[in-house]
Motif scaffolding. Structure first.
Motif, short mmCIF file in Angstrom:
data_model
loop_
_atom_site.label_atom_id
_atom_site.label_comp_id
_atom_site.label_asym_id
_atom_site.label_seq_id
_atom_site.Cartn_x
_atom_site.Cartn_y
_atom_site.Cartn_z
N CYS A 37 40.36 27.18 47.36
CA CYS A 37 40.72 28.58 47.65
C CYS A 37 40.50 29.51 46.46
CB CYS A 37 42.18 28.66 48.11
SG CYS A 37 42.44 27.91 49.73
N TYR A 38 40.81 29.02 45.28
CA TYR A 38 40.66 29.88 44.09
C TYR A 38 39.19 30.27 43.86
CZ TYR A 38 40.72 31.28 39.18
OH TYR A 38 40.55 31.96 38.00
N PRO A 39 38.24 29.34 43.84
CA PRO A 39 36.83 29.78 43.69
C PRO A 39 36.36 30.66 44.84
CG PRO A 39 37.02 27.44 43.24
CD PRO A 39 38.35 27.89 43.77
N VAL A 44 34.66 36.05 46.65
CA VAL A 44 34.87 37.27 47.43
C VAL A 44 34.99 38.48 46.50
CG1 VAL A 44 36.51 38.46 48.95
CG2 VAL A 44 35.83 36.10 49.44
N LEU A 45 35.74 38.31 45.43
CA LEU A 45 35.88 39.41 44.47
C LEU A 45 34.54 39.78 43.85
CD1 LEU A 45 39.15 38.30 42.61
CD2 LEU A 45 38.93 40.20 44.22
N GLY A 51 37.04 45.10 40.90
CA GLY A 51 37.39 45.19 39.49
C GLY A 51 38.40 44.17 39.03
N ARG A 52 39.06 43.51 39.96
CA ARG A 52 40.05 42.50 39.59
C ARG A 52 39.42 41.13 39.30
NH1 ARG A 52 43.76 43.04 44.75
NH2 ARG A 52 41.67 43.01 45.62
N PHE A 53 38.11 41.01 39.47
CA PHE A 53 37.44 39.73 39.30
C PHE A 53 37.69 39.12 37.92
CE2 PHE A 53 33.85 37.38 37.55
CZ PHE A 53 33.78 36.31 38.42
N TRP A 54 37.42 39.88 36.87
CA TRP A 54 37.49 39.32 35.52
C TRP A 54 38.91 38.89 35.14
CZ3 TRP A 54 33.55 37.22 33.52
CH2 TRP A 54 32.27 37.69 33.83
N ARG A 55 39.87 39.68 35.52
CA ARG A 55 41.27 39.32 35.22
C ARG A 55 41.65 38.04 36.00
NH1 ARG A 55 45.95 42.62 33.31
NH2 ARG A 55 44.31 44.10 32.90
N THR A 56 41.20 37.97 37.25
CA THR A 56 41.51 36.81 38.09
C THR A 56 40.81 35.56 37.59
OG1 THR A 56 41.80 38.31 39.97
CG2 THR A 56 41.54 35.98 40.48
N PHE A 113 47.01 34.80 43.21
CA PHE A 113 47.09 35.24 44.60
C PHE A 113 48.19 36.29 44.80
CE2 PHE A 113 44.44 31.53 45.63
CZ PHE A 113 43.48 32.17 46.38
N TRP A 114 49.30 36.20 44.05
CA TRP A 114 50.31 37.27 44.11
C TRP A 114 49.68 38.59 43.67
CZ3 TRP A 114 54.71 37.39 46.61
CH2 TRP A 114 55.42 36.22 46.83
N TYR A 115 48.84 38.52 42.66
CA TYR A 115 48.14 39.70 42.13
C TYR A 115 47.17 40.27 43.16
CZ TYR A 115 44.80 42.14 39.03
OH TYR A 115 43.96 43.05 38.43
N LEU A 116 46.46 39.39 43.85
CA LEU A 116 45.44 39.83 44.81
C LEU A 116 45.99 40.14 46.18
CD1 LEU A 116 42.69 37.17 43.96
CD2 LEU A 116 42.74 39.58 43.23
#
Length: 164
Positions: A37-39, A44-45, A51-56, A113-116
């Motif tokens: 799920c994480y990858p 998807v990002l 813009g949340r890709f790099w932080r995630t 996932f809480w962030y996203l």
């Protein structure tokens, strides 16, 4: 945790005809689910140029490396080494029990996932709690190992996703 405590906690699972296989299956399923799920979330990002890709990517990645160094520094023996028990989840690994990197990984992914998407964060929180219990009942971690892994992941996630 003592040998007697572990045997008391794990006895109902060990005695059940399908108990050990079910515990191993839950451990494997939840671990693989998180690592799939994480990858997918990162993909998807990236595809959406979110813009949340790099932080995630970086918060879990950097904190995973730091926890790996911490584990190597502490190098705590695993319960099956120190307590001379027969774990339900067989591992050949020696040491590196504290903190649990499995639990850390699931909980830092949970924080991502809480962030996203907070509802998915709730799902991964439940998965993390179940995985933590599985690792203790399986005899590969002490309760303090999984608690430390979860708390370090929550701190890393809170710092990386909401503070910095």
């Amino acid at each position: 945790m003592t040998r007697e405590q572990y045997e008391r906690w794990s006895a109902p699972i060990a005695r059940h005809p399908r108990g050990p296989a079910a515990l191993k299956w839950i451990n494997t399923l939840l671990t693989r689910l998180c690592y799939v799920c994480y990858p997918l979330a990162l993909a998807v990002l990236a595809i959406n140029r979110d813009g949340r890709f790099w932080r995630t990517l970086l918060v879990p990645g950097i904190s995973f490396v730091l926890v790996t160094f911490l584990r190597k520094g502490v190098n705590r023996p695993r319960p099956y080494e120190a307590l001379d028990i027969h774990p339900i989840i067989h591992k050949d690994t020696k040491g590196n029990s504290f903190p649990s990197r499995h639990v850390f990984s699931v909980f830092v992914i949970d924080m991502a996932f809480w962030y996203l998407c907070p509802p998915l964060g709730g799902v991964f929180l439940v998965m993390g709690v179940i995985l933590a219990a599985t690792r203790v009942l399986g005899g590969v971690h002490y309760p303090s190992d999984v608690l430390a892994g979860a708390l370090l992941a929550a701190a890393a996630g809170a710092l990386g996703f909401w503070v910095i």
